[in-house]
Write a protein that holds these residues in place. Structure first.
Motif, PDB file in Angstrom:
ATOM      1  N   THR A 132       0.835  -1.201   0.000  1.00  0.00           N
ATOM      2  CA  THR A 132       0.000   0.000   0.000  1.00  0.00           C
ATOM      3  C   THR A 132       0.872   1.255   0.000  1.00  0.00           C
ATOM      4  OG1 THR A 132      -0.162  -0.012   2.422  1.00  0.00           O
ATOM      5  CG2 THR A 132      -1.906  -1.144   1.199  1.00  0.00           C
ATOM      6  N   HIS A 133       0.331   2.297  -0.650  1.00  0.00           N
ATOM      7  CA  HIS A 133       0.982   3.606  -0.684  1.00  0.00           C
ATOM      8  C   HIS A 133      -0.093   4.689  -0.567  1.00  0.00           C
ATOM      9  CE1 HIS A 133       4.618   1.621  -1.875  1.00  0.00           C
ATOM     10  NE2 HIS A 133       4.153   1.256  -3.051  1.00  0.00           N
ATOM     11  N   PRO A 134       0.268   5.875  -0.090  1.00  0.00           N
ATOM     12  CA  PRO A 134      -0.708   6.968  -0.052  1.00  0.00           C
ATOM     13  C   PRO A 134      -1.118   7.386  -1.465  1.00  0.00           C
ATOM     14  CG  PRO A 134       1.489   7.761   0.500  1.00  0.00           C
ATOM     15  CD  PRO A 134       1.582   6.265   0.455  1.00  0.00           C
ATOM     16  N   VAL A 135      -2.363   7.776  -1.626  1.00  0.00           N
ATOM     17  CA  VAL A 135      -2.854   8.259  -2.923  1.00  0.00           C
ATOM     18  C   VAL A 135      -2.173   9.577  -3.275  1.00  0.00           C
ATOM     19  CG1 VAL A 135      -4.898   9.142  -4.135  1.00  0.00           C
ATOM     20  CG2 VAL A 135      -5.048   7.038  -2.759  1.00  0.00           C
ATOM     21  N   VAL A 136      -1.912  10.402  -2.278  1.00  0.00           N
ATOM     22  CA  VAL A 136      -1.169  11.648  -2.470  1.00  0.00           C
ATOM     23  C   VAL A 136       0.184  11.483  -1.785  1.00  0.00           C
ATOM     24  CG1 VAL A 136      -1.100  14.135  -2.059  1.00  0.00           C
ATOM     25  CG2 VAL A 136      -3.276  13.008  -2.558  1.00  0.00           C
ATOM     26  N   ARG A 137       1.244  11.617  -2.557  1.00  0.00           N
ATOM     27  CA  ARG A 137       2.594  11.385  -2.050  1.00  0.00           C
ATOM     28  C   ARG A 137       3.355  12.704  -1.955  1.00  0.00           C
ATOM     29  NH1 ARG A 137       7.386   7.489  -4.620  1.00  0.00           N
ATOM     30  NH2 ARG A 137       8.868   7.879  -2.925  1.00  0.00           N
ATOM     31  N   THR A 138       4.107  12.868  -0.876  1.00  0.00           N
ATOM     32  CA  THR A 138       4.970  14.034  -0.713  1.00  0.00           C
ATOM     33  C   THR A 138       6.368  13.698  -1.202  1.00  0.00           C
ATOM     34  OG1 THR A 138       3.704  14.751   1.227  1.00  0.00           O
ATOM     35  CG2 THR A 138       5.906  15.697   0.928  1.00  0.00           C
ATOM     36  N   HIS A 139       6.893  14.544  -2.077  1.00  0.00           N
ATOM     37  CA  HIS A 139       8.235  14.303  -2.611  1.00  0.00           C
ATOM     38  C   HIS A 139       9.262  14.506  -1.501  1.00  0.00           C
ATOM     39  CE1 HIS A 139      11.759  14.529  -5.169  1.00  0.00           C
ATOM     40  NE2 HIS A 139      11.022  14.211  -6.224  1.00  0.00           N
ATOM     41  N   PRO A 140      10.147  13.527  -1.258  1.00  0.00           N
ATOM     42  CA  PRO A 140      11.080  13.648  -0.132  1.00  0.00           C
ATOM     43  C   PRO A 140      12.142  14.722  -0.304  1.00  0.00           C
ATOM     44  CG  PRO A 140      11.597  11.707  -1.445  1.00  0.00           C
ATOM     45  CD  PRO A 140      10.298  12.250  -1.969  1.00  0.00           C
ATOM     46  N   GLU A 141      12.356  15.214  -1.531  1.00  0.00           N
ATOM     47  CA  GLU A 141      13.372  16.238  -1.756  1.00  0.00           C
ATOM     48  C   GLU A 141      12.780  17.634  -1.953  1.00  0.00           C
ATOM     49  OE1 GLU A 141      16.997  14.897  -4.046  1.00  0.00           O
ATOM     50  OE2 GLU A 141      15.573  13.344  -4.686  1.00  0.00           O
ATOM     51  N   THR A 142      11.677  17.739  -2.708  1.00  0.00           N
ATOM     52  CA  THR A 142      11.093  19.060  -2.954  1.00  0.00           C
ATOM     53  C   THR A 142      10.007  19.421  -1.949  1.00  0.00           C
ATOM     54  OG1 THR A 142       9.320  18.253  -4.414  1.00  0.00           O
ATOM     55  CG2 THR A 142      11.476  18.702  -5.416  1.00  0.00           C
ATOM     56  N   GLY A 143       9.424  18.424  -1.287  1.00  0.00           N
ATOM     57  CA  GLY A 143       8.330  18.668  -0.368  1.00  0.00           C
ATOM     58  C   GLY A 143       6.988  18.865  -1.032  1.00  0.00           C
ATOM     59  N   LEU A 144       6.931  18.783  -2.366  1.00  0.00           N
ATOM     60  CA  LEU A 144       5.680  18.992  -3.093  1.00  0.00           C
ATOM     61  C   LEU A 144       4.881  17.698  -3.166  1.00  0.00           C
ATOM     62  CD1 LEU A 144       7.000  21.208  -6.036  1.00  0.00           C
ATOM     63  CD2 LEU A 144       5.880  21.954  -3.917  1.00  0.00           C
ATOM     64  N   ASN A 145       3.560  17.834  -3.189  1.00  0.00           N
ATOM     65  CA  ASN A 145       2.685  16.667  -3.267  1.00  0.00           C
ATOM     66  C   ASN A 145       2.349  16.318  -4.713  1.00  0.00           C
ATOM     67  OD1 ASN A 145       2.492  16.126  -0.504  1.00  0.00           O
ATOM     68  ND2 ASN A 145       0.859  17.634  -0.230  1.00  0.00           N
ATOM     69  N   SER A 146       2.065  15.049  -4.931  1.00  0.00           N
ATOM     70  CA  SER A 146       1.689  14.572  -6.260  1.00  0.00           C
ATOM     71  C   SER A 146       0.731  13.398  -6.105  1.00  0.00           C
ATOM     72  CB  SER A 146       2.925  14.127  -7.049  1.00  0.00           C
ATOM     73  OG  SER A 146       3.545  13.021  -6.408  1.00  0.00           O
ATOM     74  N   LEU A 147       0.098  13.018  -7.206  1.00  0.00           N
ATOM     75  CA  LEU A 147      -0.810  11.862  -7.223  1.00  0.00           C
ATOM     76  C   LEU A 147       0.013  10.599  -7.435  1.00  0.00           C
ATOM     77  CD1 LEU A 147      -3.538  13.543  -9.443  1.00  0.00           C
ATOM     78  CD2 LEU A 147      -3.725  13.036  -6.992  1.00  0.00           C
ATOM     79  N   PHE A 148      -0.224   9.575  -6.597  1.00  0.00           N
ATOM     80  CA  PHE A 148       0.628   8.394  -6.657  1.00  0.00           C
ATOM     81  C   PHE A 148      -0.198   7.116  -6.807  1.00  0.00           C
ATOM     82  CE2 PHE A 148       3.930   5.403  -5.045  1.00  0.00           C
ATOM     83  CZ  PHE A 148       4.917   5.730  -5.959  1.00  0.00           C
ATOM     84  N   VAL A 149      -1.045   7.101  -7.810  1.00  0.00           N
ATOM     85  CA  VAL A 149      -1.740   5.880  -8.243  1.00  0.00           C
ATOM     86  C   VAL A 149      -1.577   5.773  -9.746  1.00  0.00           C
ATOM     87  CG1 VAL A 149      -3.411   5.790  -6.355  1.00  0.00           C
ATOM     88  CG2 VAL A 149      -3.932   7.144  -8.391  1.00  0.00           C
ATOM     89  N   ASN A 150      -1.512   4.543 -10.265  1.00  0.00           N
ATOM     90  CA  ASN A 150      -1.313   4.373 -11.703  1.00  0.00           C
ATOM     91  C   ASN A 150      -2.053   3.134 -12.193  1.00  0.00           C
ATOM     92  OD1 ASN A 150       0.901   2.018 -12.225  1.00  0.00           O
ATOM     93  ND2 ASN A 150       1.315   3.047 -10.280  1.00  0.00           N
ATOM     94  N   PRO A 151      -2.497   3.127 -13.463  1.00  0.00           N
ATOM     95  CA  PRO A 151      -3.296   2.010 -13.979  1.00  0.00           C
ATOM     96  C   PRO A 151      -2.556   0.676 -14.017  1.00  0.00           C
ATOM     97  CG  PRO A 151      -3.534   3.946 -15.382  1.00  0.00           C
ATOM     98  CD  PRO A 151      -2.415   4.237 -14.431  1.00  0.00           C
ATOM     99  N   ALA A 152      -1.225   0.682 -14.067  1.00  0.00           N
ATOM    100  CA  ALA A 152      -0.487  -0.569 -14.225  1.00  0.00           C
ATOM    101  C   ALA A 152      -0.477  -1.404 -12.960  1.00  0.00           C
ATOM    102  CB  ALA A 152       0.945  -0.277 -14.670  1.00  0.00           C
ATOM    103  N   PHE A 153      -0.446  -0.761 -11.788  1.00  0.00           N
ATOM    104  CA  PHE A 153      -0.273  -1.529 -10.551  1.00  0.00           C
ATOM    105  C   PHE A 153      -1.271  -1.211  -9.442  1.00  0.00           C
ATOM    106  CE2 PHE A 153       4.073  -1.424 -12.427  1.00  0.00           C
ATOM    107  CZ  PHE A 153       4.168  -2.778 -12.715  1.00  0.00           C
ATOM    108  N   THR A 154      -1.974  -0.084  -9.513  1.00  0.00           N
ATOM    109  CA  THR A 154      -2.930   0.246  -8.457  1.00  0.00           C
ATOM    110  C   THR A 154      -4.221  -0.534  -8.674  1.00  0.00           C
ATOM    111  OG1 THR A 154      -2.002   2.476  -8.329  1.00  0.00           O
ATOM    112  CG2 THR A 154      -4.126   2.095  -7.266  1.00  0.00           C
TER     113      THR A 154
END
Length: 296
Positions: free
Chosen positions: A197-219
């Motif tokens: 499992t992973h969060p649907v919204v992920r925080t970038h560990p270097e920039t601190g910006l959030n992004s969407l972290f789900v994809n059709p191939a594996f989610t």
């Protein structure tokens, strides 16, 4: 734009300054003035990392690399992943071969690479060994830009959600049988890679910006929602990510290296080419466990 780089190691002539040519206003840049087959000093590696964080996908044209040289360049950025299934270059297990039916099967499917493990790759690198005269382009999407354009109520709704990612969604028993890889090998790979499992919204560990972290191939689904709710919400997120303003498209040519931040991008191979016309080498750099920090 120029990123200054210091002189290379003593016995090699200095690398020229990196020249950065952005390819869109959202993501993508071509980096000129560097030979990846040569030793690279810490200043150049740091400059490339800064460019990766800024542009999310980088392209280096006109490179001549052996598989081990591609591996060594990627190793500057972290520990390398060995794919559990894909064929690899003999003697260089970190370098996967993308060709034949493997490559055709990947076409027409948006994906972030290897999100079925607890610490998905921070970045991926592909070197074009052979390319068709036309066709076989790759498209990248910025999941950071897609998230940033969402309304605040939608961001608030997505913030606490967790999604399941599964190896078997893309590497199915039927696919193994079609490629004559053996169902016993599938069983071993499936056993070694249970769903994570992973969060649907992920925080970038270097920039601190959030992004969407789900994809059709594996989610496979969003936890806590009904199957119908999960499917519809994932469809909404995927549609958001794939909007044209968040994309950059690249026509491959022999000798091009693409290097992308797998934490904030997805990619799609256009399947308008025949098997064996497109031969690529891929290396993946492991990252850390995804997390979500509200606020950005």
């Amino acid at each position: 734009m120029t990123i200054a780089a210091s002189a290379a190691r003593p016995k090699n002539p200095p690398q020229p300054a990196l020249r950065v040519a952005p390819l869109s206003s959202t993501l993508g840049a071509r980096l000129d003035g560097i030979d990846l087959s040569r030793p690279l000093d810490d200043a150049i590696i740091a400059a490339i990392r800064r460019a990766l964080l800024r542009y999310e996908v980088l392209f280096f044209d006109d490179q001549i690399l052996m598989p081990a040289q591609l591996r060594d360049f990627a190793a500057h950025f972290g520990e390398l992943h060995v794919h559990p299934i894909r064929p690899h270059v003999m003697g260089v297990p970190e370098v996967a071969m993308l060709q034949d039916q493997w490559a055709i099967d990947d076409s027409g499917n948006w994906r972030a690479d290897v999100t079925f493990i607890d610490t998905p790759p921070m970045a991926c690198m592909v070197y074009a060994q052979d390319t068709p005269l036309a066709g076989g382009d790759t498209i990248w999407a910025s999941t950071r830009a897609a998230y940033a354009s969402l309304s605040q109520p939608v961001r608030d709704f997505l913030a606490p959600l967790i999604a399941s990612h599964d190896f078997a969604r893309s590497y199915s028993e039927e696919r193994f049988a079609r490629m004559d890889l053996g169902l016993e090998r599938f069983a071993w790979a499936r056993r070694d890679h249970p769903p994570t499992t992973h969060p649907v919204v992920r925080t970038h560990p270097e920039t601190g910006l959030n992004s969407l972290f789900v994809n059709p191939a594996f989610t496979t689904r969003i936890l806590g929602l009904s199957h119908s709710e999960s499917r519809k919400l994932l469809e909404l997120i995927f549609e958001q990510i794939q909007q044209p303003q968040f994309l950059v498209r690249r026509q491959w040519r022999r000798g091009t290296v693409a290097f992308w931040d797998n934490r904030v991008t997805q990619h799609y191979t256009v399947g308008d080419y025949a098997a064996n016309e497109r031969v690529m080498l891929r290396v993946t750099v492991l990252g850390d466990k995804p997390f979500h920090r509200p606020g950005r």
